[in-house]
Design an enzyme around this catalytic site. Structure first.
Site, PDB file in Angstrom:
ATOM      1  N   TYR A   1       0.917  -1.285  -0.020  1.00 28.47           N
ATOM      2  CA  TYR A   1      -0.037   0.054   0.010  1.00 28.47           C
ATOM      3  C   TYR A   1       0.913   1.232  -0.259  1.00 28.47           C
ATOM      4  O   TYR A   1       0.596   2.385   0.571  1.00 28.47           O
ATOM      5  CB  TYR A   1      -1.034   0.121   1.242  1.00 28.47           C
ATOM      6  CG  TYR A   1      -2.114  -1.077   1.179  1.00 28.47           C
ATOM      7  CD1 TYR A   1      -3.161  -0.916   0.338  1.00 28.47           C
ATOM      8  CD2 TYR A   1      -2.183  -2.055   2.339  1.00 28.47           C
ATOM      9  CE1 TYR A   1      -3.948  -1.786   0.095  1.00 28.47           C
ATOM     10  CE2 TYR A   1      -3.355  -3.067   2.035  1.00 28.47           C
ATOM     11  CZ  TYR A   1      -4.165  -2.802   1.091  1.00 28.47           C
ATOM     12  OH  TYR A   1      -5.018  -3.902   1.027  1.00 28.47           O
TER      13      TYR A   1
ATOM     14  N   ASN B   1     -14.601  -5.269   2.378  1.00 33.51           N
ATOM     15  CA  ASN B   1     -14.870  -5.434   0.730  1.00 33.51           C
ATOM     16  C   ASN B   1     -14.259  -6.977   0.341  1.00 33.51           C
ATOM     17  O   ASN B   1     -14.269  -7.043  -0.695  1.00 33.51           O
ATOM     18  CB  ASN B   1     -14.884  -4.483   0.098  1.00 33.51           C
ATOM     19  CG  ASN B   1     -13.455  -4.258  -0.255  1.00 33.51           C
ATOM     20  OD1 ASN B   1     -12.521  -4.649   0.138  1.00 33.51           O
ATOM     21  ND2 ASN B   1     -13.355  -2.930  -0.896  1.00 33.51           N
TER      22      ASN B   1
ATOM     23  N   HIS C   1      -9.015  -7.939  -2.411  1.00 33.80           N
ATOM     24  CA  HIS C   1      -8.184  -6.956  -3.072  1.00 33.80           C
ATOM     25  C   HIS C   1      -7.816  -7.576  -4.710  1.00 33.80           C
ATOM     26  O   HIS C   1      -7.482  -8.518  -4.679  1.00 33.80           O
ATOM     27  CB  HIS C   1      -6.874  -6.704  -2.314  1.00 33.80           C
ATOM     28  CG  HIS C   1      -5.904  -5.947  -3.273  1.00 33.80           C
ATOM     29  ND1 HIS C   1      -5.897  -4.563  -3.501  1.00 33.80           N
ATOM     30  CD2 HIS C   1      -4.836  -6.413  -3.957  1.00 33.80           C
ATOM     31  CE1 HIS C   1      -4.891  -4.239  -4.553  1.00 33.80           C
ATOM     32  NE2 HIS C   1      -4.350  -5.498  -4.757  1.00 33.80           N
TER      33      HIS C   1
END
Length: 161
Positions: A49, A125, A128
């Site tokens: 990230y 969610n 990725h």
């Protein structure tokens, strides 16, 4: 054939959705050419990230890093024709309220009160996937050594049309 990285996040494992998500990927004709389960330590998180803080701020990075390190992830390398774009369509929007029914996130993701404190949109969610082919190449190399990726033919690939 194109390759991409997919991470089944800690919430996928915690909610017992690994098989259902993998089934959808295989149903779409995507081939798994690499897989491993591991904890995402701080260094890997920073490298994966690397631009999140710049794009969305320190609080979003911190919350994302904490979430990704709360449990193991399953890392996959998938191969297929236009696999990056295909994965993005299979996943749906990152935000549950925007994700269409029939997509992985539309069917399984949810809003998370903990993540909401950081982003105001807090989502869990599940998955990725690399955003584009350049990011895919970087992420595949970050997570997998070349000897951890396999070339093989599926039954479908052996058919002649």
């Amino acid at each position: 054939m194109e390759r991409t990285l997919v991470l089944l996040k800690p919430d996928t494992l915690a909610r017992g959705l690994v098989g259902r998500v993998l089934g959808r990927l295989e149903d779409a004709g995507l081939k798994i050419v690499g897989t491993k389960m591991r904890w995402m330590d701080g260094e890997l998180c920073r490298r994966h990230y690397f631009d999140l803080e710049e794009r969305h701020g320190a609080e979003v990075y911190r919350t994302s890093a904490e979430f990704m390190q709360r449990g193991p992830v399953i890392a996959l390398v998938l191969e297929g024709f236009d696999v990056v774009a295909t994965m993005r369509k299979l996943l749906g929007s990152a935000f549950p309220s925007d994700a269409a029914p029939g997509t992985i996130r539309g069917d399984f993701s949810h809003h998370s009160p903990a993540a909401s404190r950081a982003t105001g949109k807090g989502v869990a969610n599940l998955v990725h996937a690399s955003a584009n082919p350049t990011e895919a190449a970087y992420e595949v190399a970050l997570w997998f050594d070349k000897d951890e990726l396999f070339d093989y033919r599926t039954l479908v690939e052996s058919y002649t049309y």
